[in-house]
Design an enzyme around this catalytic site. Structure first.
Site, mmCIF file in Angstrom:
data_model
loop_
_atom_site.group_PDB
_atom_site.id
_atom_site.type_symbol
_atom_site.label_atom_id
_atom_site.label_comp_id
_atom_site.label_asym_id
_atom_site.label_seq_id
_atom_site.Cartn_x
_atom_site.Cartn_y
_atom_site.Cartn_z
ATOM 1 N N GLU A 1 10.138 -123.867 -20.654
ATOM 2 C CA GLU A 1 11.398 -123.311 -21.175
ATOM 3 C C GLU A 1 12.403 -124.408 -21.505
ATOM 4 O OE1 GLU A 1 11.347 -119.332 -18.369
ATOM 5 O OE2 GLU A 1 12.083 -121.208 -17.540
ATOM 6 N N ASP B 1 11.483 -114.231 -12.422
ATOM 7 C CA ASP B 1 12.296 -114.936 -13.424
ATOM 8 C C ASP B 1 11.543 -115.119 -14.734
ATOM 9 O OD1 ASP B 1 10.451 -116.753 -12.522
ATOM 10 O OD2 ASP B 1 11.862 -118.380 -12.164
HETATM 11 P P1 NAD Z 1 6.342 -122.590 -4.796
HETATM 12 O O1 NAD Z 1 5.062 -122.345 -5.510
HETATM 13 O O2 NAD Z 1 6.617 -123.941 -4.240
HETATM 14 O O3 NAD Z 1 6.501 -121.555 -3.582
HETATM 15 C C1 NAD Z 1 6.229 -120.190 -3.706
HETATM 16 C C2 NAD Z 1 5.724 -119.671 -2.385
HETATM 17 O O4 NAD Z 1 5.554 -118.264 -2.481
HETATM 18 C C3 NAD Z 1 4.358 -120.255 -1.964
HETATM 19 O O5 NAD Z 1 4.477 -120.883 -0.719
HETATM 20 C C4 NAD Z 1 3.463 -119.014 -1.920
HETATM 21 O O6 NAD Z 1 2.476 -119.085 -0.903
HETATM 22 C C5 NAD Z 1 4.465 -117.905 -1.653
HETATM 23 N N1 NAD Z 1 4.023 -116.551 -2.003
HETATM 24 C C6 NAD Z 1 3.363 -116.145 -3.100
HETATM 25 N N2 NAD Z 1 3.155 -114.805 -3.048
HETATM 26 C C7 NAD Z 1 3.710 -114.373 -1.880
HETATM 27 C C8 NAD Z 1 3.830 -113.109 -1.257
HETATM 28 N N3 NAD Z 1 3.319 -112.030 -1.810
HETATM 29 N N4 NAD Z 1 4.480 -113.040 -0.072
HETATM 30 C C9 NAD Z 1 4.995 -114.155 0.513
HETATM 31 N N5 NAD Z 1 4.890 -115.382 -0.023
HETATM 32 C C10 NAD Z 1 4.272 -115.501 -1.208
HETATM 33 O O7 NAD Z 1 7.486 -122.148 -5.810
HETATM 34 P P2 NAD Z 1 9.043 -122.505 -5.742
HETATM 35 O O8 NAD Z 1 9.324 -123.756 -6.492
HETATM 36 O O9 NAD Z 1 9.506 -122.370 -4.318
HETATM 37 O O10 NAD Z 1 9.628 -121.312 -6.625
HETATM 38 C C11 NAD Z 1 9.603 -119.982 -6.141
HETATM 39 C C12 NAD Z 1 9.943 -119.040 -7.249
HETATM 40 O O11 NAD Z 1 11.314 -119.209 -7.612
HETATM 41 C C13 NAD Z 1 9.131 -119.266 -8.534
HETATM 42 O O12 NAD Z 1 8.724 -118.015 -9.023
HETATM 43 C C14 NAD Z 1 10.112 -119.929 -9.475
HETATM 44 O O13 NAD Z 1 9.821 -119.634 -10.821
HETATM 45 C C15 NAD Z 1 11.411 -119.289 -9.013
HETATM 46 N N6 NAD Z 1 12.616 -120.067 -9.316
HETATM 47 C C16 NAD Z 1 13.705 -119.385 -9.707
HETATM 48 C C17 NAD Z 1 14.882 -120.058 -9.971
HETATM 49 C C18 NAD Z 1 16.105 -119.300 -10.353
HETATM 50 O O14 NAD Z 1 17.101 -119.900 -10.776
HETATM 51 N N7 NAD Z 1 16.117 -117.997 -10.212
HETATM 52 C C19 NAD Z 1 14.928 -121.459 -9.863
HETATM 53 C C20 NAD Z 1 13.794 -122.132 -9.426
HETATM 54 C C21 NAD Z 1 12.638 -121.423 -9.144
#
Ligand code: NAD
Length: 352
Positions: free
Chosen positions: A68, A239
């Site tokens: 993005e 997101d």
């Molecule tokens: P990451 O991959 O480091 O961590 C995600 C975690 O979620 C992993 O540890 C995984 O095991 C866990 N997980 C997956 N499915 C699960 C479930 N059903 N129950 C419990 N745990 C589960 O990712 P991250 O960098 O921590 O990002 C997390 C999310 O936040 C991503 O989807 C990312 O796109 C989003 N994000 C959003 C923003 C925002 O501004 N809203 C900013 C950054 C990241």
């Protein structure tokens, strides 16, 4: 130009904040003060929301994730971020989210700063969530559940501790190793931590629930029976089109607060709801034009997707903090005669 803006050097040399520089900057300022300052920068820009040129981010989707571009400008300064989201990257030792960004001078179009934004995105997302909670969470909330304990988790918890008064976190992740790592960091940071083996156990007694899971599907991390009255939901993992975290019934019961509706409509929990589903733009709450939480029993939902103005705020914060100290990138061609770019190439030894 204010006193903290880097001293102007040759315009062809662009201050560059590497990952190492970012870590040094945060070490110098302190992680908690950095989160607090970022929350204040984001809040300040939400207060002047109308100054910004806004557009939903430009997304290139693929089966594995999304790349993005997130641009915005306040008429004087322009910013964009390049960011990806690839939930399966962890399996090969890569980050789910990586990013870098640029701040530019609108008057000349010249870049003012190039910065790493993988760490900065985690900081700004956490700071924005905590800033929203300052307006929406129940007064006196001290315990937060965190479902999804990956890269964003510890940043989120610490920002809520620093900005929103959280003292205790209850962690759950489908990967117990992720929970263990987050728990270690957060105990070292002085928080009271519970490692839970089910999401139901994690939300017990929590008045704030953050979901930050990564899975490209319509997941139901929280179902209707799990969410009691008075809770603030901070949903950051949904997101992307086709990527949500909350059961539709939870969303239906909650008062929803969003960043920029045209983007949230495509990417947030809002994508599950009919066109006429009510929501409030968070900037209106921040500016005192709309109420945030109105009763103790209300379920509030910050349907966070991450918006370009937050990255603008974060990049401005970095610019103000690095001052003239950042190393410079030789990024822009700088011929003696601006119209003779070809001559510069020849003087550099290129034969015609
Ligand atoms: P990451 O991959 O480091 O961590 C995600 C975690 O979620 C992993 O540890 C995984 O095991 C866990 N997980 C997956 N499915 C699960 C479930 N059903 N129950 C419990 N745990 C589960 O990712 P991250 O960098 O921590 O990002 C997390 C999310 O936040 C991503 O989807 C990312 O796109 C989003 N994000 C959003 C923003 C925002 O501004 N809203 C900013 C950054 C990241």
């Amino acid at each position: 130009m204010n006193a903290q803006t880097p001293a102007p050097g040759p315009l062809s040399l662009v201050p560059f904040v590497s990952v190492d520089d970012m870590m040094r900057l945060i070490a110098r300022i302190g992680l908690r003060p950095a989160l607090r300052e970022l929350a204040d920068y984001v809040e300040r820009d939400f207060r002047r929301w109308d100054d910004f040129d806004k557009t939903p981010r430009v997304a290139a989707h693929s089966p594995g994730g999304v790349i993005e571009l997130m641009p915005t400008s306040d008429g004087e300064t322009y910013a964009f971020k390049y960011v990806n989201g690839h939930p399966r990257n962890g399996r090969t030792g890569h980050q789910t989210v990586t990013a870098f960004g640029v701040l530019s001078d609108v008057a000349t179009g010249y870049p003012l700063l190039v910065s790493e934004m993988t760490i900065l995105t985690a900081l700004r997302t956490a700071a924005t969530s905590a800033m929203a909670a300052r307006h929406l969470a129940p007064k006196g909330a001290r315990t937060m559940a965190m479902i999804g304990n990956g890269a964003q988790c510890a940043f989120q918890a610490l920002a809520f501790a620093e900005v929103a008064g959280i003292t205790s976190v209850r962690l759950f992740d489908v990967d117990a190793a992720a929970t263990r790592a987050a728990a270690r960091h957060l105990r070292d940071a002085g928080l009271d931590v519970a490692e839970c083996t089910t999401p139901e156990a994690a939300i017990e007694g929590a008045r704030i629930v953050t979901t930050c899971t990564a899975d490209k599907r319509n997941a139901t991390i929280l179902t209707d029976n799990m969410v009691g009255p008075g809770v603030h939901l901070n949903a950051i993992g949904g997101d992307c089109p086709g990527k949500t975290e909350l059961h539709r019934d939870v969303v239906a019961r909650a008062s929803m607060f969003v960043e920029y509706p045209p983007q949230t409509r495509i990417e947030g929990e809002l994508q599950q709801m009919p066109e006429d589903h009510p929501f409030t733009e968070l900037h209106r709450v921040v500016r005192g034009e709309a109420p945030g939480r109105t009763s103790d029993d209300q379920i509030t939902l910050f349907d966070s997707v991450g918006f370009a103005v937050e990255d603008f705020s974060a990049l401005c914060w970095v610019r103000d903090k690095v001052g003239g100290d950042a190393p410079a990138l030789d990024l822009l061609a700088d011929p003696d005669d601006p119209r003779d770019l070809f001559g510069m190439l020849r003087r550099g030894g290129v034969a015609v």
